[in-house]
Design an enzyme around this catalytic site. Structure first.
Site, PDB file in Angstrom:
ATOM      1  N   LYS A  13      -7.720  -3.237   2.517  1.00 27.36           N
ATOM      2  CA  LYS A  13      -6.609  -2.382   2.933  1.00 27.36           C
ATOM      3  C   LYS A  13      -6.132  -2.880   4.287  1.00 27.36           C
ATOM      4  O   LYS A  13      -6.829  -2.759   5.284  1.00 27.36           O
ATOM      5  CB  LYS A  13      -7.060  -0.920   3.012  1.00 27.36           C
ATOM      6  CG  LYS A  13      -5.983   0.030   3.488  1.00 27.36           C
ATOM      7  CD  LYS A  13      -6.343   1.482   3.211  1.00 27.36           C
ATOM      8  CE  LYS A  13      -7.653   1.884   3.857  1.00 27.36           C
ATOM      9  NZ  LYS A  13      -7.962   3.311   3.635  1.00 27.36           N
TER      10      LYS A  13
ATOM     11  N   LYS B 170       0.863  -1.168   0.000  1.00 28.56           N
ATOM     12  CA  LYS B 170       0.000   0.000   0.000  1.00 28.56           C
ATOM     13  C   LYS B 170       0.905   1.226   0.000  1.00 28.56           C
ATOM     14  O   LYS B 170       1.654   1.453   0.942  1.00 28.56           O
ATOM     15  CB  LYS B 170      -0.922   0.038   1.208  1.00 28.56           C
ATOM     16  CG  LYS B 170      -1.876   1.221   1.165  1.00 28.56           C
ATOM     17  CD  LYS B 170      -2.702   1.352   2.409  1.00 28.56           C
ATOM     18  CE  LYS B 170      -3.719   2.478   2.239  1.00 28.56           C
ATOM     19  NZ  LYS B 170      -3.070   3.771   1.907  1.00 28.56           N
TER      20      LYS B 170
ATOM     21  N   ARG C  10     -17.107   1.504  -2.479  1.00 26.67           N
ATOM     22  CA  ARG C  10     -16.460   0.514  -1.631  1.00 26.67           C
ATOM     23  C   ARG C  10     -16.642  -0.889  -2.196  1.00 26.67           C
ATOM     24  O   ARG C  10     -17.752  -1.310  -2.480  1.00 26.67           O
ATOM     25  CB  ARG C  10     -17.051   0.573  -0.220  1.00 26.67           C
ATOM     26  CG  ARG C  10     -16.834   1.899   0.488  1.00 26.67           C
ATOM     27  CD  ARG C  10     -15.401   2.066   0.918  1.00 26.67           C
ATOM     28  NE  ARG C  10     -15.151   3.387   1.480  1.00 26.67           N
ATOM     29  CZ  ARG C  10     -13.947   3.846   1.792  1.00 26.67           C
ATOM     30  NH1 ARG C  10     -12.881   3.087   1.593  1.00 26.67           N
ATOM     31  NH2 ARG C  10     -13.805   5.048   2.302  1.00 26.67           N
TER      32      ARG C  10
END
Length: 275
Positions: free
Chosen positions: A191, A44, A185
């Site tokens: 995440k 990420k 979403r």
């Protein structure tokens, strides 16, 4: 940045039908709800979301980003979803560059556009990724397709997360191999971060250097256990000009402790207002 296309059940990429570019997709979960081996895993990156439309770069909210023509030379005519990134723990630098419409164009030579999805193709993520690597991995020195890899189980995933966080990464992204790109979403996009938060008392303001000359560069803070350390990231320019008062309490996030009990990769979050 090297990219190796993974193999997927079924062999060749299929159902590669172009579709109208949808709105931005966002992570919908903080933990996986399917076997880990079914996800493709990547770092990420703590950059600024960028949407390449095929002829211009846009922010997450749809505002144009002024990039030098040479930066996007060779970029494809297809829309791509990605991250404008300078380096780990350099979010403030890339954020400031994107906001500054009069920035020196040469500063963009430190930036990469990291592609993490190919929204124009109506196919599962695994196939979209394979195609993106094949088509776009070598078009430009400023465009990179983010490497994706498979991890077999939760234990191995935790090891990888700890390793990446220790190296300064923000966390991991898990994208289910069969997920379609959709606006809003998406529960198939995870995440995964690992940080804690705590409070500390501001002991001193330490002066800034370089672009922060004349402002606060970092805070020296002390925990309730007497551990002193510096908080140097997480601040806006306004907060650097008007830092939290000495004696006030701030909340910070961190990723575990060193052997000496010092918070690792600590970053300012907010001032704790007195009750």
């Amino acid at each position: 940045m090297a990219n190796d296309s993974p193999s997927f059940p079924g062999g060749a990429v299929s159902q590669l039908k172009p579709k109208q570019q949808p709105g931005l997709q966002l992570a919908g979960r903080r933990e996986a709800d399917r076997p880990i081996s079914e996800y493709l895993v990547s770092e990420k990156f703590d950059g600024v979301r960028g949407r390449w439309t095929g002829n211009s770069m846009m922010t997450r909210s749809g505002h144009p980003i002024r990039v030098p023509p040479w930066f996007t030379k060779g970029f494809p005519k297809d829309p791509l979803d990605g991250e404008l990134w300078i380096g780990r723990e350099q979010f403030e630098a890339i954020s400031a560059l994107v906001r500054n419409k009069n920035a020196d164009p040469e500063r963009w030579r430190a930036v990469s556009f990291l592609v993490f999805d190919y929204p124009a193709i109506d196919s599962p993520f695994g196939e979209r990724y394979s195609l993106a690597v094949k088509r776009y991995a070598h078009l430009s020195p400023f465009l990179h397709v983010i490497p994706q890899r498979r991890i077999q189980d939760s234990q191995a995933l935790n090891v990888e997360l700890d390793k990446m966080v220790a190296q300064g990464a923000e966390g991991l992204m898990l994208h289910h191999q069969d997920a379609r790109y959709r606006a809003g979403r998406n529960g198939d996009l995870v995440k995964l971060k690992r940080y804690q938060d705590a409070e500390a008392k501001v002991i001193a303001h330490l002066p800034g250097k370089g672009k922060y000359l004349g402002m606060m560069g970092s805070l020296e803070v002390e925990t309730s256990g007497g551990i002193r350390f510096k908080l140097g990231t997480g601040f806006s320019d306004e907060q650097r000009r008007h830092p939290p008062a000495i004696g006030s309490t701030v909340t910070y996030k961190y990723y575990g402790l060193t052997q000496n009990g010092v918070p690792r990769f600590a970053s300012f979050m907010r001032i704790r207002e007195p009750l």
